[in-house]
Design a protein around this motif. Sequence first.
Motif, PDB file in Angstrom:
ATOM      1  N   ASP A 133      -7.180  21.545  57.406  1.00 43.48           N
ATOM      2  CA  ASP A 133      -6.794  20.890  56.160  1.00 43.48           C
ATOM      3  C   ASP A 133      -7.992  20.589  55.267  1.00 43.48           C
ATOM      4  OD1 ASP A 133      -4.361  20.955  57.385  1.00 43.48           O
ATOM      5  OD2 ASP A 133      -3.792  18.914  56.848  1.00 43.48           O
ATOM      6  N   PHE A 134      -9.170  20.463  55.867  1.00 38.63           N
ATOM      7  CA  PHE A 134     -10.364  20.119  55.100  1.00 38.63           C
ATOM      8  C   PHE A 134     -11.326  21.302  55.034  1.00 38.63           C
ATOM      9  CE2 PHE A 134      -8.798  16.406  57.473  1.00 38.63           C
ATOM     10  CZ  PHE A 134      -8.287  15.684  56.409  1.00 38.63           C
ATOM     11  N   THR A 135     -10.764  22.492  54.973  1.00 41.16           N
ATOM     12  CA  THR A 135     -11.585  23.714  54.977  1.00 41.16           C
ATOM     13  C   THR A 135     -12.484  23.815  53.754  1.00 41.16           C
ATOM     14  OG1 THR A 135     -11.480  26.108  55.264  1.00 41.16           O
ATOM     15  CG2 THR A 135      -9.833  25.135  53.810  1.00 41.16           C
ATOM     16  N   ILE A 136     -12.117  23.160  52.643  1.00 39.99           N
ATOM     17  CA  ILE A 136     -12.959  23.220  51.445  1.00 39.99           C
ATOM     18  C   ILE A 136     -14.299  22.532  51.693  1.00 39.99           C
ATOM     19  CG2 ILE A 136     -12.060  21.092  50.416  1.00 39.99           C
ATOM     20  CD1 ILE A 136     -13.085  24.360  48.585  1.00 39.99           C
ATOM     21  N   GLU A 137     -14.328  21.533  52.585  1.00 36.23           N
ATOM     22  CA  GLU A 137     -15.585  20.874  52.915  1.00 36.23           C
ATOM     23  C   GLU A 137     -16.540  21.862  53.588  1.00 36.23           C
ATOM     24  OE1 GLU A 137     -16.581  17.734  52.287  1.00 36.23           O
ATOM     25  OE2 GLU A 137     -14.748  17.231  51.214  1.00 36.23           O
ATOM     26  N   VAL A 138     -15.990  22.737  54.414  1.00 32.95           N
ATOM     27  CA  VAL A 138     -16.817  23.756  55.069  1.00 32.95           C
ATOM     28  C   VAL A 138     -17.301  24.768  54.033  1.00 32.95           C
ATOM     29  CG1 VAL A 138     -16.927  25.422  56.957  1.00 32.95           C
ATOM     30  CG2 VAL A 138     -15.437  23.427  57.154  1.00 32.95           C
ATOM     31  N   GLU A 139     -16.408  25.190  53.143  1.00 29.38           N
ATOM     32  CA  GLU A 139     -16.777  26.129  52.074  1.00 29.38           C
ATOM     33  C   GLU A 139     -17.920  25.563  51.232  1.00 29.38           C
ATOM     34  OE1 GLU A 139     -15.596  29.128  51.037  1.00 29.38           O
ATOM     35  OE2 GLU A 139     -13.899  29.416  52.386  1.00 29.38           O
ATOM     36  N   ARG A 140     -17.780  24.299  50.870  1.00 31.24           N
ATOM     37  CA  ARG A 140     -18.756  23.665  49.998  1.00 31.24           C
ATOM     38  C   ARG A 140     -20.116  23.561  50.690  1.00 31.24           C
ATOM     39  NH1 ARG A 140     -15.912  19.266  46.878  1.00 31.24           N
ATOM     40  NH2 ARG A 140     -15.338  18.615  48.951  1.00 31.24           N
ATOM     41  N   ALA A 141     -20.104  23.250  51.993  1.00 31.11           N
ATOM     42  CA  ALA A 141     -21.359  23.110  52.731  1.00 31.11           C
ATOM     43  C   ALA A 141     -22.034  24.462  52.936  1.00 31.11           C
ATOM     44  CB  ALA A 141     -21.102  22.431  54.073  1.00 31.11           C
ATOM     45  N   GLN A 168      -9.043  15.050  42.461  1.00 36.09           N
ATOM     46  CA  GLN A 168      -8.958  16.436  41.986  1.00 36.09           C
ATOM     47  C   GLN A 168     -10.339  16.996  41.678  1.00 36.09           C
ATOM     48  OE1 GLN A 168      -5.494  18.152  39.483  1.00 36.09           O
ATOM     49  NE2 GLN A 168      -5.767  16.084  38.756  1.00 36.09           N
ATOM     50  N   ARG A 169     -11.200  16.173  41.100  1.00 37.22           N
ATOM     51  CA  ARG A 169     -12.544  16.629  40.746  1.00 37.22           C
ATOM     52  C   ARG A 169     -13.395  16.834  41.986  1.00 37.22           C
ATOM     53  NH1 ARG A 169     -14.011  15.631  35.402  1.00 37.22           N
ATOM     54  NH2 ARG A 169     -16.129  14.991  35.911  1.00 37.22           N
ATOM     55  N   GLU A 170     -13.176  16.010  42.997  1.00 43.36           N
ATOM     56  CA  GLU A 170     -13.948  16.126  44.239  1.00 43.36           C
ATOM     57  C   GLU A 170     -13.491  17.304  45.082  1.00 43.36           C
ATOM     58  OE1 GLU A 170     -13.614  12.516  46.412  1.00 43.36           O
ATOM     59  OE2 GLU A 170     -14.891  11.354  45.060  1.00 43.36           O
ATOM     60  N   ASP A 171     -12.196  17.547  45.113  1.00 39.93           N
ATOM     61  CA  ASP A 171     -11.614  18.511  46.054  1.00 39.93           C
ATOM     62  C   ASP A 171     -10.801  19.559  45.296  1.00 39.93           C
ATOM     63  OD1 ASP A 171     -10.344  19.892  48.046  1.00 39.93           O
ATOM     64  OD2 ASP A 171      -9.601  18.135  49.117  1.00 39.93           O
ATOM     65  N   PRO A 172     -11.321  20.771  45.158  1.00 40.76           N
ATOM     66  CA  PRO A 172     -10.582  21.810  44.421  1.00 40.76           C
ATOM     67  C   PRO A 172      -9.268  22.223  45.083  1.00 40.76           C
ATOM     68  CG  PRO A 172     -12.903  22.416  44.695  1.00 40.76           C
ATOM     69  CD  PRO A 172     -12.655  21.242  45.583  1.00 40.76           C
ATOM     70  N   THR A 173      -9.094  21.937  46.389  1.00 47.70           N
ATOM     71  CA  THR A 173      -7.835  22.299  47.052  1.00 47.70           C
ATOM     72  C   THR A 173      -6.772  21.229  46.876  1.00 47.70           C
ATOM     73  OG1 THR A 173      -8.528  21.329  49.167  1.00 47.70           O
ATOM     74  CG2 THR A 173      -9.048  23.651  48.789  1.00 47.70           C
ATOM     75  N   PHE A 174      -7.123  20.097  46.273  1.00 47.73           N
ATOM     76  CA  PHE A 174      -6.165  19.025  46.019  1.00 47.73           C
ATOM     77  C   PHE A 174      -5.702  19.141  44.574  1.00 47.73           C
ATOM     78  CE2 PHE A 174      -5.258  14.597  44.690  1.00 47.73           C
ATOM     79  CZ  PHE A 174      -4.225  14.314  45.563  1.00 47.73           C
ATOM     80  N   ARG A 175      -4.435  19.408  44.376  1.00 43.58           N
ATOM     81  CA  ARG A 175      -3.889  19.636  43.021  1.00 43.58           C
ATOM     82  C   ARG A 175      -2.835  18.566  42.694  1.00 43.58           C
ATOM     83  NH1 ARG A 175      -4.538  25.381  42.561  1.00 43.58           N
ATOM     84  NH2 ARG A 175      -6.506  25.847  43.638  1.00 43.58           N
TER      85      ARG A 175
END
Length: 705
Positions: free
Chosen positions: A128-136, A452-459
């Motif tokens: 669910d928090f895969t965007i954190e891995v992408e960002r890192a 939304q600004r912090e997390d691009p996967t949260f819409r």
Amino acid sequence: MARTATRLLKYITNPSKKSLLHNNYSSGNVARAKVEKESWWKETMDKLRNIGISAHIDSGKTTLTERVLFYTGRIHEIHEVRGRDGVGAKMDSMDLEREKGITIQSAATYCTWKDYQVNIIDTPGHVDFTIEVERALRVLDGAILVLCSVGGVQSQSITVDRQMRRYGVPRLAFINKLDRMGADPWKVLNQARSKLRHHSAAVQVPIGLEEDFQGLVDLVQSKAYFFEGSSGETVVTSDIPTDMEALVAEKRRELIEVVSEVDDQLAEAFLADEPISPNDLEMAIRRATIAQKFVPVFMGSAFKNKGVQPLLDGVISYLPCPTEVSNYALDQTKDEEKVELSGTPAGPLVAIYEGVIRKGDYIINVNTGKKIKIPRLVRMHSNEMEDIQEAHAGQIVAVFGVDCASGDTFTDGSVKYTMTSMNVPEPVMSLAVSPVSKDSGGQFSKALNRFQREDPTFRVGLDPESGQTIISGMGELHLDIYVERIRREYKVDATVGKPRVNFRETVTQRAEFDYLHKKQSGGQGQYGRVCGYVEPLPPGSSTKFEFENMIIGQVIPSNFIPAIEKGFKEASNSGSLIGHPVENLRVVLTDGASHAVDSSELAFKLASIYAFRQNSDPKDLNQLNTGLDMCYAAAKPVILEPVMLVELKVPSEFQGPVTGDINKRKGLIVGNDQDGDDCIITTHVRLKFPLILYFDTFCHISMKS
């Protein structure tokens, strides 16, 4: 040397010192000073490592990071992820993380190991928090992929390895939990080769397994390591146990063979049957790892305090420094031409892949064009901060008071570069949310905008039909965490429910209508009669509603025809079955009647609405119906479900289970293609079935209505 460079800069910028500059600094001396200055930061960059730790959930990433911080002296006590003392691991600083025992947000820290500075980002393991891995991974120079010695290569292991491959991140593998029952590192190594397509080999051999796990044999240095002390802080080096010499010789030869396949220098020595020294083997592994042609495999048990220090040595020995990796920016002044950045402090500021950033400097957000002053610059240690005055390329720092969104690029204004974007997966689940109190609507909106600004996967969106505020994300846990954060951080309680599914209605056969709307009880009345039929539109029609006037003559004046069409359109916005819009409908007007005085646009509009709905106005005592009461009902209306076109990209080995689950959920498979080792399944699925909840742990999904 830094003071000399500073004095030199002052002389150059002071006109009264020109002669002194000429006398004391010849052109050769100036060049020498520049070289010495570059040598200073080059040495600093060479001793810098930026790494991330990623893995499947519960593989031991945060526990491993906790041990790394302890052995490097950054913390003085070890706390567990689910510790009974209520403290929790250092890198899990959020209350929610400590309560749930999982990592939710990436956390940055730094430490020193053998005169090397290591910046670490601990990433979440949950999909669910895969965007954190992408960002890192987008900003890191190297990574550690943690694998469970019992679970092996799991679904999220495949995902994070794909992410590392996408951003070209060199990596080490660490097979963790060798103390657990059922631990089998050689099985995991084979899975990494087959499932992850790693060209890999072990650089260590465990001494014992499960409850007998005692230490490790280093295949490069041909030494045995044992970890003593209450927290394994003392590493004792000894000779290889006699009963393991044959196994160690076999595994070392295997290591040399595998590395020789991708490193020419080692291959020459190996083919010539020359003795290979530990230094030669170490340098060959480093070259192959940085070139992403080889993945060295380390072993240990972070929880039992074994194998962490040799892993840190491996980070220093085999992973690149910032100047050994290539980073590219897009030049916005040259139609996004690709530009390679030097990765050094010498160039213009591109935060922070190049140049130097200082407290008090002005920086430009290239994406928005805003000029911002840096009020505070800090280095992060989980949720703790250390103020610094400046940072150079290759360092990981945090800036306060900067209005930005994930993915923005900052420069000093001398260049207009943006970094290449990261991959953002599409949301796969939605919930309807609303604040309990109307007075808290402002804080509620503020929270949603920030997330939304912090997390691009949260819409966040507003459903135009139901009027519900819809939040979309990567899974149920992802959305639950944000709802809980709204409550804790913004003091706003929210009600949560499933979004209203936007069904549709349609007719399946032709049905006639004949309706007279009449009000003539004194004064100006209302009079309008409409006759005709409704029928379904032919298959493949590009329109959802069609109106046709087939009246011959002037039984209804032409100026009233638009009002009749408007009335039928309005009536079709809400069908009588479940109140949803009616689509694929054709209305044909064949006859009617009007009154010279009482007919009006309103009268004919109401006549059209009542003709479709056959819902008499109780206030209209003079209303006459010709007897065709069941126009819409006679057309045999049905309910239409939303059907989504779902594309699933899954490893080929999962094709059977995925196809079976789609069929079980009454999905219709319309395509099946192969893309390398992955299978792409295209299917039509009814929206109300939560098909994707089963698959989101190991496949990529895209949906279209």
